[in-house]
Write an enzyme that holds these catalytic residues in place. Sequence first.
Site, PDB file in Angstrom:
ATOM      1  N   LYS A 197       0.837  -1.200   0.000  1.00 48.87           N
ATOM      2  CA  LYS A 197       0.000   0.000   0.000  1.00 48.87           C
ATOM      3  C   LYS A 197       0.874   1.254   0.000  1.00 48.87           C
ATOM      4  O   LYS A 197       1.609   1.510   0.949  1.00 48.87           O
ATOM      5  CB  LYS A 197      -0.899   0.050   1.236  1.00 48.87           C
ATOM      6  CG  LYS A 197      -1.913   1.186   1.125  1.00 48.87           C
ATOM      7  CD  LYS A 197      -2.634   1.486   2.428  1.00 48.87           C
ATOM      8  CE  LYS A 197      -1.874   2.447   3.289  1.00 48.87           C
ATOM      9  NZ  LYS A 197      -1.695   3.783   2.698  1.00 48.87           N
ATOM     10  N   GLY A 249       7.378   4.745   7.991  1.00 44.14           N
ATOM     11  CA  GLY A 249       6.497   5.876   8.231  1.00 44.14           C
ATOM     12  C   GLY A 249       6.750   6.477   9.596  1.00 44.14           C
ATOM     13  O   GLY A 249       7.871   6.412  10.104  1.00 44.14           O
ATOM     14  N   SER A 250       5.702   7.018  10.198  1.00 40.71           N
ATOM     15  CA  SER A 250       5.878   7.750  11.452  1.00 40.71           C
ATOM     16  C   SER A 250       6.081   6.795  12.628  1.00 40.71           C
ATOM     17  O   SER A 250       5.608   5.658  12.625  1.00 40.71           O
ATOM     18  CB  SER A 250       4.659   8.633  11.712  1.00 40.71           C
ATOM     19  OG  SER A 250       3.516   7.834  11.867  1.00 40.71           O
ATOM     20  N   THR A 251       6.753   7.293  13.643  1.00 40.06           N
ATOM     21  CA  THR A 251       7.005   6.504  14.848  1.00 40.06           C
ATOM     22  C   THR A 251       5.684   6.149  15.538  1.00 40.06           C
ATOM     23  O   THR A 251       5.524   5.030  16.037  1.00 40.06           O
ATOM     24  CB  THR A 251       7.952   7.276  15.790  1.00 40.06           C
ATOM     25  OG1 THR A 251       9.180   7.481  15.074  1.00 40.06           O
ATOM     26  CG2 THR A 251       8.255   6.512  17.054  1.00 40.06           C
ATOM     27  N   GLY A 254       4.141   3.303  13.725  1.00 40.48           N
ATOM     28  CA  GLY A 254       5.028   2.155  13.956  1.00 40.48           C
ATOM     29  C   GLY A 254       4.739   1.491  15.299  1.00 40.48           C
ATOM     30  O   GLY A 254       4.656   0.258  15.400  1.00 40.48           O
ATOM     31  N   GLU A 271      10.752   0.968   9.851  1.00 42.45           N
ATOM     32  CA  GLU A 271      11.714   2.033   9.553  1.00 42.45           C
ATOM     33  C   GLU A 271      10.982   3.334   9.823  1.00 42.45           C
ATOM     34  O   GLU A 271      10.079   3.705   9.085  1.00 42.45           O
ATOM     35  CB  GLU A 271      12.193   1.898   8.110  1.00 42.45           C
ATOM     36  CG  GLU A 271      13.527   2.555   7.880  1.00 42.45           C
ATOM     37  CD  GLU A 271      13.361   3.994   7.461  1.00 42.45           C
ATOM     38  OE1 GLU A 271      13.404   4.865   8.369  1.00 42.45           O
ATOM     39  OE2 GLU A 271      13.177   4.255   6.283  1.00 42.45           O
ATOM     40  N   CYS A 305      13.767  10.691   6.370  1.00 42.26           N
ATOM     41  CA  CYS A 305      13.894  10.244   7.758  1.00 42.26           C
ATOM     42  C   CYS A 305      15.338  10.365   8.235  1.00 42.26           C
ATOM     43  O   CYS A 305      15.583  10.526   9.421  1.00 42.26           O
ATOM     44  CB  CYS A 305      13.397   8.818   7.887  1.00 42.26           C
ATOM     45  SG  CYS A 305      13.954   7.782   6.550  1.00 42.26           S
ATOM     46  N   GLU A 402      11.099  15.180  15.455  1.00 44.81           N
ATOM     47  CA  GLU A 402      11.258  15.167  13.998  1.00 44.81           C
ATOM     48  C   GLU A 402      10.321  16.202  13.364  1.00 44.81           C
ATOM     49  O   GLU A 402       9.121  16.192  13.627  1.00 44.81           O
ATOM     50  CB  GLU A 402      10.921  13.769  13.471  1.00 44.81           C
ATOM     51  CG  GLU A 402      11.145  13.650  11.980  1.00 44.81           C
ATOM     52  CD  GLU A 402      10.856  12.247  11.453  1.00 44.81           C
ATOM     53  OE1 GLU A 402       9.769  11.711  11.717  1.00 44.81           O
ATOM     54  OE2 GLU A 402      11.742  11.695  10.775  1.00 44.81           O
TER      55      GLU A 402
HETATM   56  P1  NAI Z   1       2.095   7.901   8.583  1.00 48.71           P
HETATM   57  O1  NAI Z   1       2.955   7.028   9.412  1.00 48.71           O
HETATM   58  O2  NAI Z   1       0.695   8.138   9.027  1.00 48.71           O
HETATM   59  O3  NAI Z   1       2.005   7.309   7.083  1.00 48.71           O
HETATM   60  C1  NAI Z   1       2.856   6.336   6.539  1.00 48.71           C
HETATM   61  C2  NAI Z   1       2.049   5.214   5.910  1.00 48.71           C
HETATM   62  O4  NAI Z   1       1.334   4.510   6.928  1.00 48.71           O
HETATM   63  C3  NAI Z   1       0.988   5.673   4.903  1.00 48.71           C
HETATM   64  O5  NAI Z   1       0.930   4.747   3.849  1.00 48.71           O
HETATM   65  C4  NAI Z   1      -0.290   5.635   5.726  1.00 48.71           C
HETATM   66  O6  NAI Z   1      -1.443   5.473   4.959  1.00 48.71           O
HETATM   67  C5  NAI Z   1      -0.047   4.421   6.594  1.00 48.71           C
HETATM   68  N1  NAI Z   1      -0.807   4.374   7.856  1.00 48.71           N
HETATM   69  C6  NAI Z   1      -1.328   5.407   8.569  1.00 48.71           C
HETATM   70  N2  NAI Z   1      -1.955   4.951   9.667  1.00 48.71           N
HETATM   71  C7  NAI Z   1      -1.827   3.606   9.660  1.00 48.71           C
HETATM   72  C8  NAI Z   1      -2.240   2.565  10.551  1.00 48.71           C
HETATM   73  N3  NAI Z   1      -2.906   2.824  11.675  1.00 48.71           N
HETATM   74  N4  NAI Z   1      -1.927   1.290  10.244  1.00 48.71           N
HETATM   75  C9  NAI Z   1      -1.223   1.005   9.131  1.00 48.71           C
HETATM   76  N5  NAI Z   1      -0.813   1.936   8.255  1.00 48.71           N
HETATM   77  C10 NAI Z   1      -1.098   3.230   8.519  1.00 48.71           C
HETATM   78  O7  NAI Z   1       2.855   9.273   8.399  1.00 48.71           O
HETATM   79  P2  NAI Z   1       2.222  10.740   8.112  1.00 48.71           P
HETATM   80  O8  NAI Z   1       1.066  10.993   9.025  1.00 48.71           O
HETATM   81  O9  NAI Z   1       2.007  10.864   6.663  1.00 48.71           O
HETATM   82  O10 NAI Z   1       3.437  11.664   8.575  1.00 48.71           O
HETATM   83  C11 NAI Z   1       3.564  12.081   9.920  1.00 48.71           C
HETATM   84  C12 NAI Z   1       5.017  12.201  10.320  1.00 48.71           C
HETATM   85  O11 NAI Z   1       5.641  10.943  10.207  1.00 48.71           O
HETATM   86  C13 NAI Z   1       5.848  13.106   9.443  1.00 48.71           C
HETATM   87  O12 NAI Z   1       5.738  14.440   9.824  1.00 48.71           O
HETATM   88  C14 NAI Z   1       7.218  12.559   9.680  1.00 48.71           C
HETATM   89  O13 NAI Z   1       7.749  13.117  10.872  1.00 48.71           O
HETATM   90  C15 NAI Z   1       6.999  11.076   9.873  1.00 48.71           C
HETATM   91  N6  NAI Z   1       7.271  10.286   8.650  1.00 48.71           N
HETATM   92  C16 NAI Z   1       8.396   9.529   8.596  1.00 48.71           C
HETATM   93  C17 NAI Z   1       8.696   8.832   7.443  1.00 48.71           C
HETATM   94  C18 NAI Z   1       9.921   8.016   7.322  1.00 48.71           C
HETATM   95  O14 NAI Z   1      10.392   7.822   6.219  1.00 48.71           O
HETATM   96  N7  NAI Z   1      10.441   7.461   8.384  1.00 48.71           N
HETATM   97  C19 NAI Z   1       7.836   8.902   6.266  1.00 48.71           C
HETATM   98  C20 NAI Z   1       6.638   9.667   6.441  1.00 48.71           C
HETATM   99  C21 NAI Z   1       6.399  10.340   7.596  1.00 48.71           C
END
Ligand code: NAI
Length: 491
Positions: A197, A249-251, A254, A271, A305, A402
């Site tokens: 996804k 994605g976000s901590t 995670g 990650e 990240c 972050e």
């Molecule tokens: P997010 O963690 O919500 O999104 C990442 C992915 O997870 C997306 O595909 C989203 O649809 C999915 N997701 C969201 N909620 C989920 C759940 N409960 N179960 C499974 N999958 C889920 O990140 P968001 O809200 O877009 O960004 C927020 C913060 O996260 C950013 O400001 C940044 O600090 C951090 N981030 C870190 C990343 C990295 O590469 N480590 C990448 C993106 C965001």
Amino acid sequence: MKKTNGSPEASTLSTAWDYTPSPESTEHIHLEKQYELFIDGKFVKPGAGKYFDTINPATEQKIASVAEADEKDVNKAVQAARKAYDKVWSRMPAAERAKYIYRIARMIQERSREFAVIESMDGGKPIRESRDIDVPLAANHFFYYAGWADKLEYAFPNRKPNSLGVAGQIIPWNFPLLMAAWKIAPALATGNTVVLKPAETTPLTALKLAELIRDSGLPDGVVNIITGAGKTGAAIVGHPDINKIAFTGSTDVGKLIQKTLAGTSKKLTLELGGKAANIIFEDAPIDQAVEGIINGIFFNQGHVCCAGSRLFVQEGIADTVIRKLKARMESLIVGDPLDKNTDIGAINSKGQLETINRYIEIGKNEGAEIHQSSCTLPGKGYFCKPTLFLNASQSHRIVQEEIFGPVLTIQTFRTVEEVIEKANNIPYGLSAGVWTDKGSKIFNLTSRLRAGVIWANTYNKFDPTSPFGGYKESGFGREGGLHGLQPYLKF
Ligand code: NAI
Ligand code: MG
């Protein structure tokens, strides 16, 4: 065209950086008005008939409608992946599997321009990056893992590596195609099938990859790509017939995933976020270091990240480094992601821009001194000026949390011990940078900094052969290289 801050460096640079607009053409791009779910080798409509919009963050205009998968659609995708695993993929000789992975790599190369332009339109990153970094690296990951498919016994001598089954993979919006490649390539090489996804703001290159995978002749159901937001992601995580979850994605999300999976037999790699220290010593080559700092934090609008978001500069050179940094910031071009001269493109979404602006306010209220480049931002779209916070202190939220935007905090230090202590005193541990002329200092720091990746005299360099991943709240498990095979295998 560009204003300068009056320093000698800035005025020289401003003449050198005066470019006429050079936008990449979008005429060779084919995009549908509406995208469906890629399940079992075909594009199918979502059961509930729901769609959401993906927009171009540089223009705020809608690009396409994208299907929203619900639990039933997720279940269909997992069933297709399971059937493909049992009947085809796990039985296929590894050398045959490798041929498909290799073909996907070749086809990404052939269509690289199209991928680069769509990546920049959907996510806001400068075309120079999507063209020179994201897309070639994505192809290279498929090439690299194609090579491992029939050599797993050599990767793990005297052990018997076996595939796991179905992998559920959830990826973010900062490197949409590249993260899809990081996830899909090792999973296929190790003999697993996939339900992936992409993020809701950047689904288009993953859907283009789905078209490419269909055209590659990969057996139906081996890779399924479904779209949706957090609810769809949660349905993948919670599906009982998935053997492994890989998440970037976000901590916060995670941690939620880790809780959901506790007590199940599903394997997990996370990650997550980062807050990297970029450390400049007095004996560093200063001009190269300044370029490294700029690249470390402003690359991809700081949506990285492993961004070098905390600068530590040794006291004796602090004034010089800061003066050069400010001058170099003046020459950065912020604007149209499709223009080949653009250094800093659009912030990925309105929500992310609000987050960054909130942190900028927090930084000001905490008492750090703000400096932004004097550029003018486009009237439409989500943009943010490159920003420095001088005199930041270790306890500031802008230092500890972050921000995921083009915002750099600057702290000074005197001794090696002091900088190691400060660099490590943070919940994250993904990456770091060290700039010095002295090899022994590099070795000392690389062994004592708690970070998964440490660059010396360079920053943000990636290669499919080297593993990537973090400590502490940055997650666990490694992607890339030989290490990246292990999370998809049992022994
Ligand atoms: P997010 O963690 O919500 O999104 C990442 C992915 O997870 C997306 O595909 C989203 O649809 C999915 N997701 C969201 N909620 C989920 C759940 N409960 N179960 C499974 N999958 C889920 O990140 P968001 O809200 O877009 O960004 C927020 C913060 O996260 C950013 O400001 C940044 O600090 C951090 N981030 C870190 C990343 C990295 O590469 N480590 C990448 C993106 C965001
Ligand atoms: Mg978009």
